[in-house]
Scaffold this motif. Structure first.
Motif, mmCIF file in Angstrom:
data_model
loop_
_atom_site.group_PDB
_atom_site.id
_atom_site.type_symbol
_atom_site.label_atom_id
_atom_site.label_comp_id
_atom_site.label_asym_id
_atom_site.label_seq_id
_atom_site.Cartn_x
_atom_site.Cartn_y
_atom_site.Cartn_z
ATOM 1 N N ASP A 231 0.967 -1.246 0.013
ATOM 2 C CA ASP A 231 -0.180 0.089 0.147
ATOM 3 C C ASP A 231 0.778 1.210 -0.091
ATOM 4 O O ASP A 231 0.438 2.143 -0.901
ATOM 5 C CB ASP A 231 -0.996 0.029 1.229
ATOM 6 N N ASP A 232 1.912 1.226 0.811
ATOM 7 C CA ASP A 232 2.889 2.362 0.915
ATOM 8 C C ASP A 232 3.525 2.673 -0.487
ATOM 9 O O ASP A 232 3.661 3.792 -1.025
ATOM 10 C CB ASP A 232 3.797 2.250 1.898
ATOM 11 N N LEU A 233 3.798 1.471 -0.966
ATOM 12 C CA LEU A 233 4.652 1.704 -2.334
ATOM 13 C C LEU A 233 3.760 2.198 -3.361
ATOM 14 O O LEU A 233 4.206 3.056 -4.170
ATOM 15 C CB LEU A 233 5.037 0.161 -2.579
ATOM 16 N N GLN A 234 2.354 1.815 -3.276
ATOM 17 C CA GLN A 234 1.698 2.191 -4.422
ATOM 18 C C GLN A 234 1.526 3.782 -4.271
ATOM 19 O O GLN A 234 1.307 4.677 -5.249
ATOM 20 C CB GLN A 234 0.217 1.794 -4.416
ATOM 21 N N THR A 246 8.664 13.333 -2.344
ATOM 22 C CA THR A 246 7.505 14.230 -1.520
ATOM 23 C C THR A 246 6.648 13.228 -0.610
ATOM 24 O O THR A 246 6.506 13.089 0.553
ATOM 25 C CB THR A 246 6.873 15.227 -2.316
ATOM 26 N N ALA A 247 6.333 12.067 -1.414
ATOM 27 C CA ALA A 247 5.528 11.092 -0.773
ATOM 28 C C ALA A 247 6.103 10.232 0.277
ATOM 29 O O ALA A 247 5.463 9.843 1.534
ATOM 30 C CB ALA A 247 4.759 10.373 -1.837
ATOM 31 N N VAL A 252 7.081 7.633 8.066
ATOM 32 C CA VAL A 252 8.139 7.504 9.257
ATOM 33 C C VAL A 252 9.313 6.732 8.803
ATOM 34 O O VAL A 252 9.124 5.985 7.683
ATOM 35 C CB VAL A 252 7.540 6.978 10.242
ATOM 36 N N ASP A 253 10.396 6.823 9.326
ATOM 37 C CA ASP A 253 11.433 6.329 8.886
ATOM 38 C C ASP A 253 11.579 4.695 8.824
ATOM 39 O O ASP A 253 11.851 4.054 7.902
ATOM 40 C CB ASP A 253 12.894 6.404 9.959
ATOM 41 N N VAL A 259 9.732 0.448 2.510
ATOM 42 C CA VAL A 259 9.163 0.829 1.135
ATOM 43 C C VAL A 259 10.442 0.774 0.152
ATOM 44 O O VAL A 259 10.322 0.440 -0.759
ATOM 45 C CB VAL A 259 8.607 2.089 1.118
ATOM 46 N N LEU A 260 11.575 1.349 0.699
ATOM 47 C CA LEU A 260 12.760 1.459 -0.370
ATOM 48 C C LEU A 260 13.241 -0.032 -0.462
ATOM 49 O O LEU A 260 13.676 -0.480 -1.765
ATOM 50 C CB LEU A 260 13.973 2.046 0.548
#
Length: 430
Positions: A231-234, A246-247, A252-253, A259-260
């Protein structure tokens, strides 16, 4: 004597299975177990033996595997591989990479690759990952079933101890080979198996089972996090598989980190190391766009450009002075693996020249009365800086007609429009 959980055995009996068969105890027990499964569909089982050539006995091991498979009437494919010794990851890892590449090349669509990793192997992997400071994904160690090549990688013996496998093999009077390299504790995994785990078992007899269970719990936790990662990746994903800075900064770290790693994996890059995550978070996310800040590991790169993170790999260099004649009738194969093709027309009126940028070129664009420096037009284009050196120049004598498919001269644009045609440049694959 049935060692497999019934649910997994039932799930795989109707599927084509390819067993990674080394001839050792573990893979011999697994191959026998699958071959004698009463519900196994005829012709759905085969074996692959990878010949590394690292031991003097390698040819004899191959013959042993051939004899066993002939006796059990199981088709066998032998794959000879060369193990790269200068990768920096060690011989054990290099052999594993070569073996997995061979398996992946051989695996057919929808087929399951069955490997004989067992509970003790899982405990060793868990310990190795813990000693390297791995997070929850690393501590999950080996998964029982995961996507692999065109099929699935299946490890049905993970719940089974090695002593149980040995009992099974002796009960069925199986014959197997012993790799002498397993007796050397110079390899990390062998050191754990020969030195550390026996010591742990003296105090905690069920140490291997406990660590394997912890790996399973870590896998459950990692699985729960994977949906949030997706979800975060999308949310952060931009055009062409880039990440919006920006997104990304809105997370948070800890979620940025996941995600990375997830993004790098989806881009087909090597696993992103911990120092890479820190470098991206501390430097790339806060750098100015004109700095083109980047992090490199292996042949992979993550680069900040125009408000996004871009994934790239090192591409082969063009031979000095390379050029070729091209008439457009078929796609041009470029030295770095890229292609340039003409669509909508059968060919150009006369053959043109393909070459690499040398510097100082100029091009006259549509609607302009004077020429422009190609360098300036590339800087204003959407072509990333690390790809510009790979753009093929299409020339007629000294006149530059196109750079890739994005910068087209007035003369070529007129010809393309008249023929309802266009160019398409496909960059080198990552």
């Amino acid at each position: 004597m049935n060692l497999l959980p019934h649910s997994l055995l039932d799930a795989a009996t109707d599927l084509p299975v390819m067993v990674g068969f080394s001839g050792g105890l573990d893979s011999t027990a697994l191959l026998h177990l699958l071959a004698t499964a009463p519900a196994r569909a005829p012709g759905s089982l085969r074996a692959v033996h990878v010949h590394h050539g690292l031991q003097p006995q390698a040819d004899a091991w191959e013959q042993h595997c051939r004899d066993i498979c002939q006796q059990w009437k199981i088709p066998l494919k032998v794959m000879h591989v060369e193990v790269a010794r200068d990768t920096g990851d060690g011989l054990e890892a290099a052999a594993r990479n070569a073996r997995h590449a061979a398996f992946k090349a051989q695996l057919q669509a929808g087929e399951w690759l069955a490997l004989a990793h067992h509970q003790d192997d899982q405990a060793e992997t868990f310990l190795l990952r813990a000693l390297r400071g791995s997070g929850i994904d690393g501590l999950a160690a080996m998964r029982e079933l995961r996507a692999f090549g065109d099929g699935q990688l299946w490890r049905p013996l993970l719940p089974v101890s090695r002593i149980t496998l040995e009992t099974y093999a002796q009960h069925h009077r199986l014959q197997w080979i012993d790799d002498p390299s397993n007796d050397s504790d110079s390899f990390d995994r062998n050191f754990l198996r020969l030195q550390l785990l026996p010591l742990l078992r003296e105090r905690w007899p069920h140490a291997a089972a406990a660590m394997a269970r912890s790996a399973g719990l870590a896998a459950d936790a990692a699985h729960l996090l994977e949906q949030q990662d997706t979800d975060d990746l999308q949310t952060c994903l931009g055009a062409d598989k880039t990440l919006s800075i920006t997104a990304l900064k809105q997370l948070v770290d800890a979620r940025q980190s996941r995600v990375l790693r997830c993004w790098a994996r989806h881009c087909g890059l090597l696993p992103l190391p911990a120092n890479g995550v820190r470098s991206i978070q501390q430097h790339l996310l806060h750098a100015a766009d004109d700095q083109q800040a980047e992090f490199r590991w292996g042949d992979a790169r993550i680069i900040r450009w125009r408000g996004h993170l871009h994934a790239a790999t090192s591409f082969p260099k063009w031979p000095p002075g390379w050029q070729a004649q091209w008439d457009g009738s078929s796609p041009a194969q470029l030295p770095d693996g890229a292609t340039l093709s003409l669509h909508g027309a059968s060919a150009f009126d006369t053959p043109l020249t393909l070459r690499q940028r040398q510097g100082g070129e100029r091009i006259q664009l549509p609607g302009r009365t004077h020429s422009h420096q190609l360098k300036h037009r590339l800087q204003a284009s959407s072509t990333p800086p690390w790809l510009r050196a790979h753009l093929p120049l299409l020339c007629d004598g000294d006149d530059v007609l196109a750079a890739g498919d994005g910068i087209i001269s007035a003369l070529l644009q007129q010809w393309l429009q008249a023929h309802d045609a266009h160019l398409r440049w496909q960059p080198p694959a990552r």
